[in-house]
Design a protein around this motif. Structure first.
Motif, short mmCIF file in Angstrom:
data_model
loop_
_atom_site.label_atom_id
_atom_site.label_comp_id
_atom_site.label_asym_id
_atom_site.label_seq_id
_atom_site.Cartn_x
_atom_site.Cartn_y
_atom_site.Cartn_z
N TYR B 89 23.87 1.73 -41.18
CA TYR B 89 24.72 0.84 -40.39
C TYR B 89 25.79 0.22 -41.27
CZ TYR B 89 21.06 1.35 -36.92
OH TYR B 89 20.18 1.89 -36.04
N ASP B 90 27.00 0.13 -40.72
CA ASP B 90 28.06 -0.53 -41.48
C ASP B 90 28.08 -2.02 -41.13
OD1 ASP B 90 29.17 -0.75 -39.02
OD2 ASP B 90 30.79 0.70 -39.36
N ASP B 91 29.08 -2.71 -41.60
CA ASP B 91 29.15 -4.16 -41.39
C ASP B 91 29.22 -4.55 -39.92
OD1 ASP B 91 29.02 -4.38 -44.05
OD2 ASP B 91 31.19 -4.60 -44.35
N HIS B 92 29.72 -3.64 -39.10
CA HIS B 92 29.87 -3.96 -37.67
C HIS B 92 28.73 -3.38 -36.85
CE1 HIS B 92 33.76 -5.33 -38.87
NE2 HIS B 92 33.97 -4.15 -39.45
N HIS B 93 27.65 -3.07 -37.53
CA HIS B 93 26.47 -2.52 -36.89
C HIS B 93 26.78 -1.19 -36.16
CE1 HIS B 93 22.26 -3.12 -35.94
NE2 HIS B 93 22.50 -2.71 -34.69
N GLN B 94 27.69 -0.45 -36.78
CA GLN B 94 27.97 0.87 -36.22
C GLN B 94 27.27 1.91 -37.09
OE1 GLN B 94 29.64 1.40 -33.29
NE2 GLN B 94 29.42 -0.82 -33.22
N LEU B 95 26.86 3.01 -36.46
CA LEU B 95 26.11 4.03 -37.18
C LEU B 95 27.02 4.81 -38.14
CD1 LEU B 95 23.91 5.39 -34.29
CD2 LEU B 95 23.10 4.34 -36.41
N VAL B 96 26.55 5.06 -39.34
CA VAL B 96 27.30 5.87 -40.31
C VAL B 96 26.36 6.92 -40.91
CG1 VAL B 96 28.99 4.10 -40.92
CG2 VAL B 96 26.79 4.19 -42.12
N THR B 97 26.94 7.92 -41.51
CA THR B 97 26.13 8.94 -42.18
C THR B 97 25.76 8.41 -43.56
OG1 THR B 97 28.06 10.20 -41.52
CG2 THR B 97 26.08 11.43 -41.99
N TYR B 98 24.58 8.76 -44.04
CA TYR B 98 24.17 8.32 -45.36
C TYR B 98 23.40 9.44 -46.03
CZ TYR B 98 21.54 5.96 -49.02
OH TYR B 98 20.98 5.62 -50.21
N ASN B 99 23.87 9.77 -47.23
CA ASN B 99 23.13 10.69 -48.09
C ASN B 99 22.81 12.03 -47.39
OD1 ASN B 99 22.10 11.32 -50.52
ND2 ASN B 99 20.18 10.17 -50.30
N GLY B 100 23.72 12.43 -46.52
CA GLY B 100 23.51 13.70 -45.83
C GLY B 100 22.63 13.59 -44.59
N TYR B 101 22.32 12.33 -44.14
CA TYR B 101 21.52 12.15 -42.93
C TYR B 101 22.29 11.28 -41.96
CZ TYR B 101 17.73 13.71 -45.91
OH TYR B 101 16.94 14.42 -46.75
N LYS B 102 22.05 11.51 -40.68
CA LYS B 102 22.62 10.63 -39.67
C LYS B 102 21.56 10.31 -38.63
CE LYS B 102 24.35 14.39 -36.83
NZ LYS B 102 25.47 15.06 -36.23
N VAL B 103 21.83 9.25 -37.88
CA VAL B 103 20.87 8.83 -36.86
C VAL B 103 21.39 9.27 -35.50
CG1 VAL B 103 19.74 6.90 -35.74
CG2 VAL B 103 20.10 6.85 -38.20
N ASP B 104 20.58 10.06 -34.83
CA ASP B 104 20.97 10.54 -33.52
C ASP B 104 19.89 10.15 -32.52
OD1 ASP B 104 22.25 11.89 -31.50
OD2 ASP B 104 21.15 13.76 -31.92
N HIS B 105 20.22 9.26 -31.62
CA HIS B 105 19.25 8.76 -30.64
C HIS B 105 17.96 8.32 -31.31
CE1 HIS B 105 21.89 10.84 -27.75
NE2 HIS B 105 21.48 9.86 -26.94
N SER B 106 18.10 7.44 -32.28
CA SER B 106 16.97 6.89 -33.03
C SER B 106 16.22 7.92 -33.87
CB SER B 106 15.96 6.21 -32.10
OG SER B 106 16.61 5.30 -31.26
N HIS B 107 16.76 9.13 -33.98
CA HIS B 107 16.13 10.14 -34.82
C HIS B 107 17.00 10.39 -36.03
CE1 HIS B 107 12.62 11.64 -32.73
NE2 HIS B 107 13.27 11.44 -31.61
N ILE B 108 16.34 10.54 -37.17
CA ILE B 108 17.11 10.86 -38.37
C ILE B 108 17.19 12.38 -38.47
CG2 ILE B 108 17.12 10.78 -40.89
CD1 ILE B 108 15.78 8.03 -40.65
N VAL B 109 18.41 12.88 -38.51
CA VAL B 109 18.58 14.34 -38.64
C VAL B 109 19.53 14.61 -39.80
CG1 VAL B 109 18.11 14.98 -36.25
CG2 VAL B 109 20.39 14.19 -36.87
N PRO B 110 19.28 15.71 -40.50
CA PRO B 110 20.19 16.05 -41.59
C PRO B 110 21.54 16.52 -41.04
CG PRO B 110 18.44 17.68 -41.37
CD PRO B 110 18.19 16.65 -40.35
N VAL B 111 22.61 16.16 -41.75
CA VAL B 111 23.95 16.56 -41.31
C VAL B 111 24.10 18.07 -41.46
CG1 VAL B 111 26.43 16.23 -41.67
CG2 VAL B 111 24.84 14.32 -41.98
N GLU B 112 23.59 18.54 -42.61
CA GLU B 112 23.64 19.96 -42.91
C GLU B 112 22.83 20.75 -41.88
OE1 GLU B 112 22.60 21.79 -46.96
OE2 GLU B 112 23.10 19.70 -47.38
N GLU B 113 23.39 21.85 -41.46
CA GLU B 113 22.64 22.71 -40.52
C GLU B 113 21.54 23.46 -41.27
OE1 GLU B 113 23.11 23.49 -37.11
OE2 GLU B 113 24.38 21.70 -37.01
N GLY B 114 20.45 23.73 -40.60
CA GLY B 114 19.41 24.58 -41.19
C GLY B 114 18.42 23.84 -42.06
#
Lengths: 164, 345
Positions: B89-114
């Motif tokens: 989360y950034d300062d405005h409580h918006q979702l951001v990617t971190y360390n190659g992971y992102k949050v999608d519908h409360s699930h952590i998924v890797p940005v990289e495919e596969g």
């Protein structure tokens, strides 16, 4: 689909946590509580059964007392009955004895009286016989002083004899 | 005596006041949740968001309103990774990617495919469960203390509240359903009963997680019951499954219809346990949330009293359901154990 997709992480943590909770609670909570409950229930049970036992004992004791009392009463009754029967028997015997003695005394008296009477009669008889003799002698002496009278008498006797 | 009563009354008043405050704030929570989307209020999304698990524990918007929980990930290439969910989360409580992971519908998924990851994060449900476990320990260790402190005497305080429940589980749940061997299963039955009950009640608190309304949790508990049942199954139990007595032979040979049915029955039992608890608890949450959503759907404050009245009614119902479902889970487990250890009759 989030709602119906179980997450592996949650399963892992849930399993771990639940196992720990189960082990700790079983060992440190449920076991001592169960033992304490059992001990308490046991002691309550014991107390209740002891009270019951005491009640039973009391009942038995009072029943025993009642029985003893009953026995004593019947014993007393028996003694009284025996005593009274003994007394009446003694009385009866005494009465009998007394009447026997009285009878015998009367008998003896009668006997004595009879003897005395007999003796008196005999005495009277003897005296009468003696007196008669004396009187006869005197009469004879007087009458036979002359021959005529002697003859008359003999004749009279003879007459009597003939008649027979 | 009077003083004590007054004091107690005072205490209850304070408690009610605090709970009321929490309720009001959680009401604000709904509004802001609706605002966040910037668009039309979507009750489905809002409700689902409140019912499912999350990586953050959100109490209210603003400073310190959100508890960022630790994220624990395992992947074959990177190994174990542990970081705070605040990184997403950034300062405005918006979702951001971190360390190659992102949050999608409360699930952590890797940005990289596969890439494939396993998520062992301390999520909201896990954290909430820890809290209720802490509460469980707190409560039952103090209950236990009662037994050491007034040994052989009448129960006192918290001990006298829980003792009838414990005795109820022992005398009405375990003993009649399991029989003479109940003592072996009693610790487990007591633990699941109180675990489920406490978590059900915790789930009813505003802002709390929906622990027992999660398939992972109910499923795990059901699997415990399942495993214990199978492990304690005696000869008669297995005979009943594979060679059911009193059934015509042609239902067993050549087609093993009965054994198959019985075997399926073995697996449907934990399944029904799982779904029953999950559905009952989640449904209650959804209904209460739906009732509140009505206010925002109609966009009228006049719906408020009605919604609140219904929600209060539902809340009381849920308090009962919390106890009832814990009891049902426990008594069904006891019955399954009972069939497993039953002697031949």
């Amino acid at each position: 689909m989030d709602l119906v997709t179980p997450g592996i992480g949650l399963i892992f943590w849930q399993t771990l946590t639940f196992l720990i909770v189960l082990l700790i609670l079983s060992k440190y909570v449920w076991k001592p509580i169960m033992n304490a409950l059992k001990a308490r229930e046991g002691s309550i049970e014991d107390a209740l059964s002891a009270a019951e036992q005491a009640k039973e004992d009391m009942e038995k004791l009072s029943a025993d007392n009642e029985k003893l009392l009953e026995e004593a009463r019947s014993e007393r009754d028996k003694i009284i009955k025996d005593a009274s029967s003994m007394a009446s028997k003694i009385r009866e015997e005494a009465k009998e004895d007394a009447s026997k003695i009285a009878d015998r005394m009367v008998e003896d008296a009668k006997h004595t009286i009879d003897l005395e009477k007999q003796a008196a009669i005999n005495e009277i008889r003897n005296q009468v016989a003696e007196l008669s003799l004396k009187i006869s002698e005197k009469i004879l002496r007087k009458n036979l002083s002359d021959d005529k009278n002697q003859k008359a008498l003999i004749e009279e006797y003879m007459k009597d004899l003939n008649q027979n | 005596m009077k003083d004590k009563l007054k004091k107690r009354n005072n205490y209850f008043n304070k408690l009610a006041f605090t709970l009321g405050l929490i309720f009001i704030f959680s009401g604000v929570n709904f509004v802001s949740a609706a605002d966040d989307t910037d668009e039309e209020f979507n009750p489905g999304d809002m409700i689902l968001h409140h019912v499912v698990d999350d990586h953050i524990w959100h109490f209210y918007d603003g400073p310190f309103g959100t508890l960022y929980l630790p994220v624990i990930l395992y992947s074959s290439d990177r190994g174990l990774e542990v970081f705070s969910s605040s990184n997403f989360y950034d300062d405005h409580h918006q979702l951001v990617t971190y360390n190659g992971y992102k949050v999608d519908h409360s699930h952590i998924v890797p940005v990289e495919e596969g890439r494939h990851i396993l998520d062992f994060s301390i999520t909201k449900n896990v954290a909430s469960m820890f809290v209720s476990v802490a509460l469980l320990f707190l409560v039952f260790f103090s209950v236990r203390k009662g037994y050491t402190n007034n040994e052989g005497k009448a129960p006192k305080g918290i001990q006298s509240f829980f003792e009838p429940i414990i005795i109820f589980i022992r005398d009405e749940v375990a003993r009649p359903n399991i029989g003479d061997k109940y003592e072996k299963f009693l610790p487990y039955l007591l633990t699941i009963f109180f675990f489920i009950w406490f978590n059900n009640l915790m789930g009813l608190l505003p802002g709390a997680a929906n622990v027992t309304g999660n398939l992972a949790v109910t499923g795990t508990l059901a699997i415990f019951t399942f495993i214990i049942t199978q492990l304690s199954g005696n000869k008669h139990y297995w005979q009943h499954i594979f060679n059911t007595p009193g059934v015509p032979w042609w239902l067993k040979i050549p087609l093993p219809i009965m054994p198959v049915v019985e075997l399926i029955g073995v697996f449907t039992k934990p399944f029904s346990l799982t779904v029953r608890l999950f559905a009952n608890i989640t449904a209650g949450h959804i209904i209460i949330l739906s009732l509140f959503s009505l206010i925002f759907i109609f966009q009228s404050i006049w719906i408020g009293p009605l919604s609140v009245a219904f929600a209060v009614f539902m809340f009381f119902l849920e308090l009962f359901v919390a106890l009832l479902q814990a009891f049902i889970f426990t008594i069904l487990s006891a019955m399954y154990f009972g069939t497993a250890v039953e002697d031949h009759h």
